[in-house]
Design a protein around this motif. Structure first.
Motif, PDB file in Angstrom:
ATOM      1  N   GLY A  35     -19.089  50.189   1.932  1.00 16.46           N
ATOM      2  CA  GLY A  35     -18.072  49.694   1.020  1.00 16.46           C
ATOM      3  C   GLY A  35     -17.046  48.810   1.656  1.00 16.46           C
ATOM      4  N   LEU A  36     -17.114  48.540   2.943  1.00 16.50           N
ATOM      5  CA  LEU A  36     -16.042  47.794   3.597  1.00 16.50           C
ATOM      6  C   LEU A  36     -16.598  46.902   4.684  1.00 16.50           C
ATOM      7  CD1 LEU A  36     -12.884  47.826   3.518  1.00 16.50           C
ATOM      8  CD2 LEU A  36     -12.998  49.265   5.521  1.00 16.50           C
ATOM      9  N   ARG A  37     -16.178  45.635   4.680  1.00 11.87           N
ATOM     10  CA  ARG A  37     -16.546  44.692   5.740  1.00 11.87           C
ATOM     11  C   ARG A  37     -15.287  44.437   6.561  1.00 11.87           C
ATOM     12  NH1 ARG A  37     -20.327  40.405   5.468  1.00 11.87           N
ATOM     13  NH2 ARG A  37     -20.380  40.610   3.214  1.00 11.87           N
ATOM     14  N   VAL A  38     -15.343  44.651   7.858  1.00 12.05           N
ATOM     15  CA  VAL A  38     -14.158  44.535   8.687  1.00 12.05           C
ATOM     16  C   VAL A  38     -14.311  43.444   9.724  1.00 12.05           C
ATOM     17  CG1 VAL A  38     -12.592  45.747  10.198  1.00 12.05           C
ATOM     18  CG2 VAL A  38     -13.732  46.960   8.381  1.00 12.05           C
ATOM     19  N   VAL A  39     -13.280  42.621   9.853  1.00  8.72           N
ATOM     20  CA  VAL A  39     -13.354  41.485  10.752  1.00  8.72           C
ATOM     21  C   VAL A  39     -13.156  41.907  12.182  1.00  8.72           C
ATOM     22  CG1 VAL A  39     -12.366  39.248  11.201  1.00  8.72           C
ATOM     23  CG2 VAL A  39     -12.331  40.156   8.920  1.00  8.72           C
ATOM     24  N   THR A  40     -14.097  41.573  13.035  1.00  7.25           N
ATOM     25  CA  THR A  40     -13.937  41.850  14.457  1.00  7.25           C
ATOM     26  C   THR A  40     -13.656  40.587  15.233  1.00  7.25           C
ATOM     27  OG1 THR A  40     -16.292  41.626  14.798  1.00  7.25           O
ATOM     28  CG2 THR A  40     -15.453  43.825  14.359  1.00  7.25           C
ATOM     29  N   SER A  41     -13.775  39.451  14.607  1.00  4.78           N
ATOM     30  CA  SER A  41     -13.470  38.193  15.272  1.00  4.78           C
ATOM     31  C   SER A  41     -11.991  37.929  15.163  1.00  4.78           C
ATOM     32  CB  SER A  41     -14.249  37.057  14.599  1.00  4.78           C
ATOM     33  OG  SER A  41     -13.851  35.836  15.125  1.00  4.78           O
ATOM     34  N   LEU A  42     -11.379  37.514  16.230  1.00  4.44           N
ATOM     35  CA  LEU A  42      -9.935  37.337  16.227  1.00  4.44           C
ATOM     36  C   LEU A  42      -9.499  35.913  15.963  1.00  4.44           C
ATOM     37  CD1 LEU A  42      -9.023  39.642  19.165  1.00  4.44           C
ATOM     38  CD2 LEU A  42      -8.542  39.961  16.768  1.00  4.44           C
ATOM     39  N   HIS A  43     -10.343  34.977  16.194  1.00  2.00           N
ATOM     40  CA  HIS A  43      -9.947  33.589  16.004  1.00  2.00           C
ATOM     41  C   HIS A  43     -10.144  33.199  14.546  1.00  2.00           C
ATOM     42  CE1 HIS A  43      -9.616  29.263  16.515  1.00  2.00           C
ATOM     43  NE2 HIS A  43      -9.089  29.521  17.697  1.00  2.00           N
ATOM     44  N   PRO A  44      -9.115  32.658  13.856  1.00  3.15           N
ATOM     45  CA  PRO A  44      -9.206  32.415  12.419  1.00  3.15           C
ATOM     46  C   PRO A  44     -10.274  31.430  12.015  1.00  3.15           C
ATOM     47  CG  PRO A  44      -7.255  31.379  13.358  1.00  3.15           C
ATOM     48  CD  PRO A  44      -7.828  32.245  14.420  1.00  3.15           C
ATOM     49  N   MET A 210      -5.779  44.127   4.677  1.00  3.15           N
ATOM     50  CA  MET A 210      -6.842  43.396   4.008  1.00  3.15           C
ATOM     51  C   MET A 210      -7.268  42.155   4.784  1.00  3.15           C
ATOM     52  SD  MET A 210      -8.159  44.523   1.165  1.00  3.15           S
ATOM     53  CE  MET A 210      -8.673  43.002   0.382  1.00  3.15           C
ATOM     54  N   LYS A 211      -6.372  41.651   5.621  1.00  5.67           N
ATOM     55  CA  LYS A 211      -6.721  40.517   6.471  1.00  5.67           C
ATOM     56  C   LYS A 211      -7.682  40.921   7.590  1.00  5.67           C
ATOM     57  CE  LYS A 211      -4.445  36.833   5.002  1.00  5.67           C
ATOM     58  NZ  LYS A 211      -5.110  35.542   4.724  1.00  5.67           N
ATOM     59  N   MET A 212      -7.824  42.229   7.798  1.00 10.85           N
ATOM     60  CA  MET A 212      -8.698  42.712   8.859  1.00 10.85           C
ATOM     61  C   MET A 212     -10.040  43.205   8.332  1.00 10.85           C
ATOM     62  SD  MET A 212      -5.996  44.944  11.071  1.00 10.85           S
ATOM     63  CE  MET A 212      -4.292  44.407  11.256  1.00 10.85           C
ATOM     64  N   CYS A 213     -10.162  43.384   7.045  1.00  9.72           N
ATOM     65  CA  CYS A 213     -11.409  43.898   6.490  1.00  9.72           C
ATOM     66  C   CYS A 213     -11.513  43.520   5.019  1.00  9.72           C
ATOM     67  CB  CYS A 213     -11.475  45.414   6.654  1.00  9.72           C
ATOM     68  SG  CYS A 213     -10.093  46.249   5.886  1.00  9.72           S
ATOM     69  N   GLU A 214     -12.706  43.702   4.486  1.00 14.65           N
ATOM     70  CA  GLU A 214     -12.956  43.345   3.101  1.00 14.65           C
ATOM     71  C   GLU A 214     -13.605  44.499   2.356  1.00 14.65           C
ATOM     72  OE1 GLU A 214     -16.299  41.118   2.401  1.00 14.65           O
ATOM     73  OE2 GLU A 214     -15.815  40.597   0.345  1.00 14.65           O
ATOM     74  N   PRO A 215     -12.905  45.145   1.428  1.00 12.98           N
ATOM     75  CA  PRO A 215     -13.521  46.218   0.636  1.00 12.98           C
ATOM     76  C   PRO A 215     -14.652  45.674  -0.226  1.00 12.98           C
ATOM     77  CG  PRO A 215     -11.133  46.327   0.498  1.00 12.98           C
ATOM     78  CD  PRO A 215     -11.469  45.021   1.145  1.00 12.98           C
ATOM     79  N   GLY A 216     -15.715  46.423  -0.306  1.00 19.87           N
ATOM     80  CA  GLY A 216     -16.825  46.057  -1.175  1.00 19.87           C
ATOM     81  C   GLY A 216     -16.729  46.798  -2.493  1.00 19.87           C
ATOM     82  N   LEU A 217     -17.807  46.820  -3.236  1.00 21.98           N
ATOM     83  CA  LEU A 217     -17.807  47.388  -4.584  1.00 21.98           C
ATOM     84  C   LEU A 217     -17.482  48.875  -4.585  1.00 21.98           C
ATOM     85  CD1 LEU A 217     -18.331  46.970  -7.585  1.00 21.98           C
ATOM     86  CD2 LEU A 217     -20.760  47.403  -7.162  1.00 21.98           C
TER      87      LEU A 217
END
Length: 362
Positions: A35-44, A210-217
């Motif tokens: 349910g969640l996609r989380v950003v591990t990349s630090l460079h925008p 929310m800038k660090m991850c993306e909730p899914g459905l």
């Protein structure tokens, strides 16, 4: 030079499995946890193009992972400043915050405390916290050590779920007091502004995570259901007893201070290596909102800022619960008389149990 980011994802009930996957995955590989996609990349500007997992419920394509809610581009407007600018925190103020508990003194206090404990139990289940990851049940609000730490993924799931709910009470209370003021043709004496600012502040916490991850459905569905239940419950409870409702929120904020204190401890003890990485960058919106100085922009610093906010909400709501709900002015925005013996309540973050009515009203 490009610096790597760290993205983490998690779905409720799958903490252990995804924790192991997280540790064994390199920084630049996208992690899709139900349910969640989380950003591990630090460079925008850096994105990952790896194929998404079939278990992903994410609604955002991989190529857009650089920003889940980019600012709306218009012909003339460059940026919208916060409605309530944050005053910032000093290092001393943030490090002075500690978990604390106000012992219930009335039947209403006891009821509010027990309801918070039920909410805590339900949240642990919803966010996949196992028994060995829970703290001492005999001291649930002040203990910050568990047999097994949480992972970065679990923390983000918990933060997003909690902050999506935490912005509800202030908005409900502010709305009802606003309507009451209009209906009764009377002033509110400063309560509305403080309650709405609290709600706004909680939403900024949510947007930051929310800038660090993306909730899914799956996560969005859980949040939708929880918010629907919580909003209506707060609406009815504030109509019945604002005093008990503010006490409930005070106890809820005690839990928030405890949660963030535990996270800080686990970062310091090295259990969250991706957040200890010097290359990990917190969202720019957080730097602007909290006015974070250079050299104090790590994940640990960010949690310190958010914990201090929650400590303020804790002290404010316990104080408001101690007041006459219909007649007393809001002591946190009032101008005090000179030489009357009363004192303006300075920094409620350092008053965990709240100010008693004689201290601030007289």
């Amino acid at each position: 030079m490009n610096t790597p980011k760290v993205n983490i994802l998690h779905a409720p009930g799958q903490a252990a499995q995804f924790s192991r996957a997280l540790i064994s995955t390199c920084h630049t590989r996208p992690l899709l946890f139900g349910g969640l996609r989380v950003v591990t990349s630090l460079h925008p500007t850096q994105t990952s193009l790896s194929s998404p997992s079939p278990r992903s419920f994410s609604t955002t394509s991989v190529t857009r992972l650089k920003d889940f809610f980019p600012a709306k581009e218009t012909a003339y407007i460059r940026q919208t400043p916060p409605a309530w600018p944050h005053h910032g925190w000093t290092e001393e103020e943030m490090t002075s915050v500690v978990p604390e508990h106000r012992k219930p003194e009335t039947v209403g206090d006891w009821l509010a405390w027990k309801l918070v404990r039920i909410c805590r139990w339900a949240t642990d289940i919803a966010t996949g916290i196992r028994p060995e990851q829970q703290v001492d049940k005999h001291h649930p609000t002040t203990a910050t050590s568990a047999d097994k730490p949480l992972t970065e993924a679990q923390w983000l799931v918990r933060f997003i779920f909690l902050e999506s709910i935490a912005g509800v009470p202030g908005m409900v209370a502010g709305m009802l007091r606003h309507l009451h003021s209009l209906r009764r043709l009377k002033r509110d004496n400063g309560w509305i502004e403080t309650l709405l600012e609290e709600s706004y502040n909680e939403r900024m916490h949510l947007l930051t995570f929310m800038k660090m991850c993306e909730p899914g459905l799956l996560m969005k569905t859980l949040i939708l259901g929880a918010q629907g239940v919580f909003f209506n419950a707060m609406f009815l409870s504030y109509l019945i007893s604002p005093k008990i409702t503010h006490r409930f929120v005070g106890y809820l904020e005690e839990e928030a201070v405890h949660t963030y204190t535990r996270c800080i401890r686990e970062i310091e003890e090295g259990h969250l290596p991706k957040w200890r990485d010097e290359k990990f960058e917190i969202p720019e919106m957080a730097v602007r909102y909290w006015r974070m100085p250079e050299g104090k922009r790590t994940m640990k610093d960010l949690i310190h800022y958010i914990r201090a906010d929650e400590a303020v909400h804790r002290g404010v709501n316990h104080t408001l619960s101690n007041l006459d709900q219909k007649e007393d002015p809001n002591p946190f925005v009032s101008d005090y008389k000179e030489g009357e013996g009363g004192r303006r309540p300075v920094n409620p973050a350092l008053k965990p149990t709240g100010f008693e009515r004689p201290e601030v009203i007289g």
